[in-house]
Design a protein around this motif. Structure first.
Motif, PDB file in Angstrom:
ATOM      1  N   UNK A 574     -46.533  87.099   0.562  1.00 48.02           N
ATOM      2  CA  UNK A 574     -46.934  85.821   1.664  1.00 48.02           C
ATOM      3  C   UNK A 574     -47.567  85.113   0.919  1.00 48.02           C
ATOM      4  N   UNK A 575     -48.659  85.139  -0.495  1.00 43.58           N
ATOM      5  CA  UNK A 575     -49.059  85.040  -1.532  1.00 43.58           C
ATOM      6  C   UNK A 575     -48.560  83.416  -1.832  1.00 43.58           C
ATOM      7  N   UNK A 576     -46.994  83.164  -1.889  1.00 44.28           N
ATOM      8  CA  UNK A 576     -46.130  83.247  -2.782  1.00 44.28           C
ATOM      9  C   UNK A 576     -45.593  83.474  -3.905  1.00 44.28           C
ATOM     10  N   UNK A 577     -45.918  84.489  -4.460  1.00 40.12           N
ATOM     11  CA  UNK A 577     -45.768  84.807  -5.811  1.00 40.12           C
ATOM     12  C   UNK A 577     -44.347  85.724  -6.134  1.00 40.12           C
ATOM     13  N   UNK A 578     -43.713  85.945  -7.161  1.00 37.24           N
ATOM     14  CA  UNK A 578     -42.529  86.658  -6.745  1.00 37.24           C
ATOM     15  C   UNK A 578     -42.176  86.412  -8.477  1.00 37.24           C
ATOM     16  N   UNK A 579     -42.271  88.342  -9.153  1.00 33.73           N
ATOM     17  CA  UNK A 579     -41.376  87.883 -10.740  1.00 33.73           C
ATOM     18  C   UNK A 579     -40.208  88.628 -10.478  1.00 33.73           C
ATOM     19  N   UNK A 580     -39.652  88.260 -11.647  1.00 30.93           N
ATOM     20  CA  UNK A 580     -38.220  88.096 -11.536  1.00 30.93           C
ATOM     21  C   UNK A 580     -37.646  88.740 -12.739  1.00 30.93           C
ATOM     22  N   UNK A 581     -36.269  89.540 -13.194  1.00 23.14           N
ATOM     23  CA  UNK A 581     -35.817  89.381 -14.638  1.00 23.14           C
ATOM     24  C   UNK A 581     -34.365  89.509 -14.339  1.00 23.14           C
ATOM     25  N   UNK A 582     -33.912  89.036 -15.705  1.00 20.88           N
ATOM     26  CA  UNK A 582     -32.625  89.558 -15.858  1.00 20.88           C
ATOM     27  C   UNK A 582     -32.068  90.154 -17.564  1.00 20.88           C
ATOM     28  N   UNK A 583     -31.049  90.669 -17.028  1.00 18.14           N
ATOM     29  CA  UNK A 583     -30.371  91.523 -18.342  1.00 18.14           C
ATOM     30  C   UNK A 583     -29.571  91.182 -18.620  1.00 18.14           C
ATOM     31  N   UNK A 584     -29.144  90.732 -20.057  1.00 15.60           N
ATOM     32  CA  UNK A 584     -27.965  90.649 -21.080  1.00 15.60           C
ATOM     33  C   UNK A 584     -27.970  90.793 -22.037  1.00 15.60           C
ATOM     34  N   UNK A 585     -26.611  89.763 -23.235  1.00 19.42           N
ATOM     35  CA  UNK A 585     -26.872  91.080 -24.482  1.00 19.42           C
ATOM     36  C   UNK A 585     -26.763  89.071 -25.142  1.00 19.42           C
ATOM     37  N   UNK A 586     -27.837  88.372 -24.745  1.00 18.71           N
ATOM     38  CA  UNK A 586     -28.099  87.370 -25.724  1.00 18.71           C
ATOM     39  C   UNK A 586     -28.893  87.222 -27.071  1.00 18.71           C
ATOM     40  N   UNK A 587     -28.602  87.210 -27.666  1.00 20.93           N
ATOM     41  CA  UNK A 587     -28.838  87.570 -29.065  1.00 20.93           C
ATOM     42  C   UNK A 587     -30.702  86.535 -29.702  1.00 20.93           C
ATOM     43  N   UNK A 588     -31.277  87.583 -30.268  1.00 21.59           N
ATOM     44  CA  UNK A 588     -32.217  86.977 -30.919  1.00 21.59           C
ATOM     45  C   UNK A 588     -32.389  85.943 -31.276  1.00 21.59           C
ATOM     46  N   UNK A 589     -33.152  84.371 -30.851  1.00 21.09           N
ATOM     47  CA  UNK A 589     -33.492  82.938 -31.443  1.00 21.09           C
ATOM     48  C   UNK A 589     -32.494  82.482 -30.255  1.00 21.09           C
ATOM     49  N   UNK A 590     -31.430  82.941 -29.168  1.00 25.10           N
ATOM     50  CA  UNK A 590     -31.606  82.034 -27.776  1.00 25.10           C
ATOM     51  C   UNK A 590     -32.480  82.052 -27.855  1.00 25.10           C
ATOM     52  N   UNK A 591     -32.676  80.403 -27.241  1.00 25.04           N
ATOM     53  CA  UNK A 591     -33.700  79.687 -26.501  1.00 25.04           C
ATOM     54  C   UNK A 591     -32.728  79.112 -25.250  1.00 25.04           C
ATOM     55  N   UNK A 592     -34.015  79.661 -23.900  1.00 26.57           N
ATOM     56  CA  UNK A 592     -34.121  79.649 -22.584  1.00 26.57           C
ATOM     57  C   UNK A 592     -34.604  78.931 -21.730  1.00 26.57           C
TER      58      UNK A 592
END
Length: 617
Positions: A574-592
């Motif tokens: 109701x305040x317009x907010x929401x957190x989220x997360x993704x899980x994967x195997x993307x290596x260090x240095x990957x730009x998202x």
């Protein structure tokens, strides 16, 4: 019953298929010449009429020996039932027939075969035209509005003629199932200079074929004052224009344009320009109007397999003066197709490649728009690749339905109108190397999905300040000169990024949808799992699709999203907010980077600020 009446009665019986042995025997007209195929041989260039039409003999002179002119031959063929032939034997050189008045209309089935003249020969070249034509039908003396040939009957064939300088059309067809093949209409015999008719071929009847699917059937229809081929009015259905060069020289290498459109279709449904094999391909280039222009609320318009605006080899620009193709008010027109042979090459035209105006639906699929015929090189159209002012148009699709839209001087695809009932869709295309943006949306409700949009001069996708509901999803967007996705307006920084605002109450381009924030991206040394955390602040209690991309770092710091890695739907509180997360195997240095799209309103954000995956414990 006099002799003329008997002949007419017999002709009607033959055409209707009702002649019986008894019925035929009861008529005194000779059945062998009436029912069989009769050949008339034109041996004079004069213009005299037949002395005794209907007697089965072509003779226009009282002198010794038969004197058969083209006028006399047509008169005899008209009065002789059956499938007749008009051949030519006027010595062995090129001969010009210049009628003083219009020739009589062709009302019976006949083959007029200019290739029967000595030393004439059909085209044998796959590209270009090496036909040698020796019979020239010249309208210089025929008078105002005279057509070269007028075909009012059915099932006739006209081949092997040069038809030039008529004040009307080179050929006008009001009958059905006629074929015009292997002619030069509007040029000199060499196919290098204009000898203009008012129009090349005008079709008002049904199921006629202009051209064919063999090398010998290729017409050159160029140099005419108006249209190359005109298909007009409700009776003109089921016609096909195939394997012609329309607006070029005989070799297909340079312009010898018709003064107006190469092909025009007006208020005429179910007509086809081209085909799905190379043998059916038209080259429609160098004309003073559009390559193909359609106008009318008609269904069944198919434009497929052509080269429009290029040379016959598809390697050089021979542009039409306006657009490659314009369709207006049509119902579900088809431009291109999913078969390899259905692909149009629409390149090198002075304005847009394809212009779709107020149609009810339509598909543009499998085409090369702005490239050479092999899909490489820059033969860009002078403005937009595709311009849509219509609803329900599908540009592209999966697999072979994808268009390559490349090298155009303006934007690749401009969607300037859509509607909620039938939104326009830009799907699965390769949109690259256009001088301005890859896709520009300036009205509500378009979908841009699954495309590869790269190396365009400005933005990958640009949304105008007055456009809302543009879904931009699952694309590969990278290497563009400015932003990957640009929602115009609002508070922008120097790079053009539109700032987020609390609870997203603003309006404008896609309601200036807020982009997500990627707050962390950490790969665990312990288990190799990468966790990407983020949040979205936007409209309260609203569902959004979050798409996570591997980015090609943009100078703006936001995007561009080259590879879709994952997606999920979230709903703000109701305040317009929401957190989220993704899980994967993307290596260090990957730009998202990431985008947010309202699942109800369809508004997609710009790309989020980039976050680089780091190594964690």
């Amino acid at each position: 019953m006099n002799a003329t009446a008997r002949r007419r009665a017999l002709r009607l019986l033959v055409v209707s298929g009702l002649v019986s042995l008894v019925g035929a025997a009861s008529l005194s007209a000779p059945t062998q010449s009436a029912l069989g195929a009769t050949t008339f041989v034109v041996n004079k260039i004069g213009d005299a009429s037949d002395l005794n039409p209907g007697n089965g003999t072509c003779d226009s002179s009282t002198n010794t020996g038969k004197q058969c002119t083209l006028r006399a031959a047509i008169q005899e063929a008209n009065d002789t039932p059956g499938v007749d032939t008009i051949n030519f034997n006027i010595t062995s050189t090129s001969k010009t027939i210049a009628p003083a008045t219009p020739l009589p209309p062709i009302i019976e089935t006949v083959t007029i075969n200019g290739y029967s003249q000595a030393n004439a020969g059909v085209n044998t070249n796959a590209t270009g035209n090496n036909a040698v034509l020796k019979i020239i039908l010249d309208g210089v003396n025929a008078g105002a509005d005279a057509d070269g040939l007028t075909i009012q009957g059915d099932d006739s064939l006209v081949r092997g003629l040069v038809i030039q300088r008529f004040d009307g059309s080179g050929i006008e067809i009001t009958g059905s199932r006629n074929v015009v093949a292997g002619n030069l209409i509007g040029t000199n015999p060499a196919g290098t200079e204009a000898r203009k008719n008012s129009a090349g071929v005008s079709v008002f009847g049904s199921d006629n074929v202009i051209g064919g699917t063999t090398t010998a059937s290729r017409n050159l229809i160029s140099g005419n004052d108006g249209y190359g081929v005109e298909i007009r009015d409700a009776a003109a259905t089921g016609n096909a224009v195939r394997n012609n060069y329309i607006g070029t020289n005989k070799a297909g290498t340079a312009a010898l344009g018709n003064g107006d459109h190469g092909v025009v279709i007006v208020l005429a449904a179910n007509n086809t320009i081209g085909g799905t094999t190379a043998d059916a391909r038209n080259v429609i280039s160098g004309n003073g109007g559009n390559g193909v222009r359609q106008l009318g609320e008609d269904a069944g318009i198919v434009i497929t397999g052509n080269y429009i605006g290029t040379s016959a080899a598809g390697t050089a620009a021979v542009g039409n003066f306006y657009r490659g193709i314009t369709v207006e008010d049509a119902i579900n027109p088809i431009i291109g197709g999913t078969l390899a042979g259905a692909r149009n090459v629409i390149s090198g035209n002075r304005l847009e490649g394809v212009d779709v105006v107020f149609t009810d639906g339509g598909t543009i699929q499998g085409n090369l728009i702005g490239t050479k015929a092999d899909g490489t090189g820059d033969l860009g159209n002078g403005r937009k690749g595709i311009y849509i002012v219509a609803g329900g148009v599908v540009v592209g699709g999966s697999g072979s339905a994808a268009n390559v839209i490349s090298g155009n001087t303006d934007v690749g695809v401009h969607v300037n109108y859509s509607n909620e009932v039938a939104p326009n869709q830009v799907l699965g295309n390769v949109i690259r190397l256009n001088d301005l943006s890859g896709v520009f949306v300036s009205d509500d409700g378009a979908t841009v999905a699954g495309n590869v949009i790269f190396q365009n001069g400005q933005d990958g996708v640009q949304v105008h300040a007055e456009a809302q509901g543009t879904r931009i999803t699952a694309n590969q967007i990278f290497g563009n000169g400015q932003l990957g996705i640009d929602l115009l307006g609002g508070t922008e920084n120097a790079a053009g990024i539109t700032a987020n605002d609390t609870d997203d109450p603003d309006t404008g381009a896609n309601n200036r949808q807020n982009f997500p924030l990627l707050t962390a991206a950490t790969r665990s040394n312990a288990n190799g799992v990468t966790i990407v955390a983020g949040s979205l602040n936007s409209n309260p209690s609203t569902e959004f699709r979050i798409e996570l991309f591997m980015a090609v770092a943009d100078p703006s710091g936001n995007g561009e999203g080259q590879v879709l890695l994952a997606a999920q739907n979230i709903t703000t509180n109701s305040g317009g907010d929401k957190s989220f997360s993704f899980a994967g195997t993307w290596p260090a240095g990957t730009v998202l980077t990431a985008t947010a799209t309202s699942t109800t309103a369809g508004n997609t954000s710009e790309f989020a600020a980039n976050r680089t995956v780091v190594t964690g414990p």
